[in-house]
Scaffold this active site. Structure first.
Site, PDB file in Angstrom:
ATOM      1  N   HIS A 277       0.833  -1.195   0.000  1.00  0.00           N
ATOM      2  CA  HIS A 277       0.000   0.000   0.000  1.00  0.00           C
ATOM      3  C   HIS A 277       0.866   1.243   0.000  1.00  0.00           C
ATOM      4  CE1 HIS A 277       0.484   1.606   4.169  1.00  0.00           C
ATOM      5  NE2 HIS A 277       0.793   0.363   4.458  1.00  0.00           N
ATOM      6  N   CYS A 278       0.277   2.328  -0.513  1.00  0.00           N
ATOM      7  CA  CYS A 278       0.921   3.631  -0.388  1.00  0.00           C
ATOM      8  C   CYS A 278       0.039   4.468   0.518  1.00  0.00           C
ATOM      9  CB  CYS A 278       1.133   4.271  -1.761  1.00  0.00           C
ATOM     10  SG  CYS A 278      -0.394   4.647  -2.633  1.00  0.00           S
ATOM     11  N   VAL A 279       0.079   5.756   0.367  1.00  0.00           N
ATOM     12  CA  VAL A 279      -0.614   6.603   1.322  1.00  0.00           C
ATOM     13  C   VAL A 279      -2.128   6.642   1.110  1.00  0.00           C
ATOM     14  CG1 VAL A 279      -0.433   8.755  -0.010  1.00  0.00           C
ATOM     15  CG2 VAL A 279      -0.409   8.828   2.499  1.00  0.00           C
TER      16      VAL A 279
END
Length: 636
Positions: A27-29
């Protein structure tokens, strides 16, 4: 046990084709990023319409399910439900790739290590000044006043055992267990060590495997800086190796045991001899220069004194002064180094007048007071050295003053006092108070000259730039119809050119799915706080940060597009989740060339992710933006 995201992640898992269709997930932000074996098995339309999912994006070979700011919690539950190990949140050590030349990296390291303890350092310096006043005016000493003894310990104790404090700070910088680092530092300042080393030397037993066991010229590692930093750096590498090879069942005590038992002897047997060799070389060099030309000696010693103190190499000169004093009752060796504290006083005064950063003023004021009393560590490590130019000015003026003092051939008749309390030590038995008045004149000159130069030279920003000024609200065009509305001004966190959100090369941001806002095409790689706020989100790769302002606006600053793929390369963060930040405070640093060389856009969206809580989000119409300029307004 199910949580509020269990149903959502179960649905996502099913509609991306199930566990067997997932090669990896991270995941990223804002989004879950899947590597799918067959994207055709994923149900795009269902996921886009699903409550809890913002949208779906296919880019860079990834199937991206956009969630929002709470994606870390969704990701954790997804791993729990799916049984996948995932790729985590890319836990990258931003310190692994320092930027800049060697000197800049050294300055960043030193100032970063001192920064957490600057308040206590400045306070201890002021207490030392109070103690000096008591001694000078009332004649108090450890021998005749219990209160003096207590205050003297309060002021001097921090400086005496500074290596322990620095070990803790350095451990955090070098990613080492701080208590292991402190144990190493405690060995260096062990109280009976000087006596032990002296006894071993007298007995001819001061060697280990033929390597001399010796202490610095000062007789101990008390108050030193560089030895403990080097020791912790060495220890951090030993600890990393031990963590990799030690079984988990015994790691808790084996790792610190091996780290300490290897690092402490290495420090005493390697750092000690090297430090002594450096001291001997400097001592011989300065003696030769002094015999050749006292004025040249004054320029060198005055200009280099603050640098020598930083490395602890000033002890190469101090023994010469003590020897001269014991033989003659006076000394001239250290005269050229008598006034660098006052050049620091001068530049600090100018900095306090000129800086637009409130945090710099709050750090500089106690450092200014300490410098008057001869304690310059808070000034050097907290303000002038990180800014660089003020430190250079201080050293240059000190060289000029050192030359003048050497020309007048002043003598010191009472060693030990610092700052304003050194002056009486220059009253001569034969010339009376004339030498003292000359020294006072040079002290005034040191302050005035350094102050004047710093007033002409721009003061660098230390925390990213000036705070966003509320007055900027006057430039907002629709003020007339918003007078009764509750509004909050958000400043630009970057230097660059305004880009409409619809022109951002990422459909999630461009569509407004994440919220309303604006974007900036940056020309400088520094992100500062756009308002007084709390850090609510900081992605480990340093490419995105979330803030909650005092009035409740949730701001997302996302540096570049798909920059999560850089895994932290080119990014550095200065804050942590939960930190309270002031407007203009440094948040992130990034390298534009690194992002561009990877073929990624540097355009940076600034989004109000809780747009629904506001009646409107107004944005600036200015094209060129500086950090702190008006950017947008939230309206309720």
């Amino acid at each position: 046990m199910a949580n509020k995201y269990t149903e959502l992640v179960t649905d996502i898992l099913e509609h991306v084709g199930g566990k067997e269709n997932i090669t990896s997930v991270k995941h990223c932000v804002t989004r879950l990023r899947f590597q799918l074996k067959d994207e055709s098995k994923a149900d795009d339309d269902y996921l886009k319409a699903r409550d809890g999912v913002v949208t779906v994006v296919k880019a860079g070979g990834q199937y991206q399910v956009v969630i929002g700011n709470h994606v870390p919690d969704v990701y954790a539950e997804f791993l729990n439900v799916s049984g996948l190990s995932g790729s985590g949140s890319l836990d990258v050590d931003e310190g692994d790739a320092p930027k800049g030349n060697l000197f800049d990296r050294f300055v960043d390291l030193i100032s970063g290590i001192f920064q957490p303890s600057l308040g206590a350092l400045a306070a201890a310096g002021i207490i030392k000044g109070v103690v000096a006043i008591l001694a000078a005016t009332l004649g108090w000493s450890n021998a005749n006043s219990a209160l003096y003894a207590i205050l003297n310990a309060a002021g001097d104790g921090f400086f005496q055992f500074l290596p322990i404090v620095l070990a803790y700070n350095a451990a955090n910088k070098f990613k080492m267990n701080p208590f292991t680092a402190m144990a190493i530092a405690m060995a260096l300042v062990y109280p009976t060590l000087p006596t032990t080393v002296t006894a071993l030397k007298e007995a001819g037993l001061d060697h280990v495997f033929g390597i001399p066991f010796q202490l610095p010229s000062a007789g101990s590692y008390l108050s030193t800086v560089m030895p403990v930093l080097l020791a912790v750096w060495v220890g951090s590498h030993i600890e990393k190796v031990m963590k990799k090879i030690t079984p988990d069942v015994v790691k808790v005590f084996v790792v610190p045991f091996v780290t300490i038992i290897l690092t402490v002897p290495l420090t005493f047997l390697a750092v000690g001899p090297v430090a002594n060799m450096a001291s001997d070389f400097l001592s011989a060099t300065f003696t030769a220069v002094m015999n050749f030309s006292p004025i040249l000696y004054g320029i060198l010693l005055g200009g280099l004194w603050q640098v020598l103190v930083m490395f602890g190499l000033h002890w190469a000169i101090v023994p010469l002064a003590l020897l001269q004093f014991s033989q003659n009752g006076w000394s001239t060796i250290l005269i050229a180094a008598a006034l660098p504290n006052f050049t620091q006083t001068g530049v600090l005064a100018a900095i306090m007048l000129k800086t637009k950063e409130s945090k710099v003023k709050s750090v500089a004021m106690p450092a200014f007071i300490s410098s008057i009393f001869g304690v310059t560590e808070p000034a050097i490590y907290g303000v002038t050295l990180p800014m660089k130019i003020p430190f250079y000015i201080s050293c240059a003026v000190s060289a000029l003053i050192g030359a003048g003092l050497s020309f007048f051939d002043l003598k010191n008749y009472a060693m030990g006092a610092m700052g304003v309390f050194m002056f009486p030590g220059y009253v001569s038995p034969t010339e009376g108070m004339t030498p003292m008045f000359i020294l006072i004149g040079f002290a005034v000159a040191a302050i005035v000259i350094s102050f004047a130069i710093q007033m002409v030279v721009p003061v660098p920003y230390l925390y990213g730039g000036p705070e966003a000024a509320p007055a900027k609200a006057e430039t907002i065009e629709p003020v007339a119809e918003l007078k009764e509305a509750q509004q909050e001004i958000i400043a630009s966190p970057l230097i660059g050119k305004r880009v409409a959100l619809t022109d951002v090369p990422d459909q999630v941001f461009a569509s407004g799915a994440m919220g309303k806002g604006i974007a900036i095409d940056p020309t400088d790689g520094l992100v500062v706080a756009p308002a007084k706020a709390e850090v609510t989100l900081l992605f480990p790769t340093g490419h995105a940060i979330g803030l909650r302002t005092e009035n409740g606006a949730e701001i997302l600053i996302h540096v570049g597009m798909d920059t999560v793929s850089l895994a932290g390369k080119g990014f550095k963060s200065f804050v942590a989740v939960g930190d309270k930040v002031e407007a203009g405070q440094q948040l992130l640093q990034f390298d534009l060339d690194t992002i561009r060389s990877a073929g990624l856009p540097v355009i940076t969206p600034i989004i109000v992710t809780n747009t629904g809580d506001f009646d409107d989000i107004l944005t600036t119409q200015e094209y060129n933006l500086n950090a702190g300029d008006y950017l947008l307004t939230t309206v309720k």
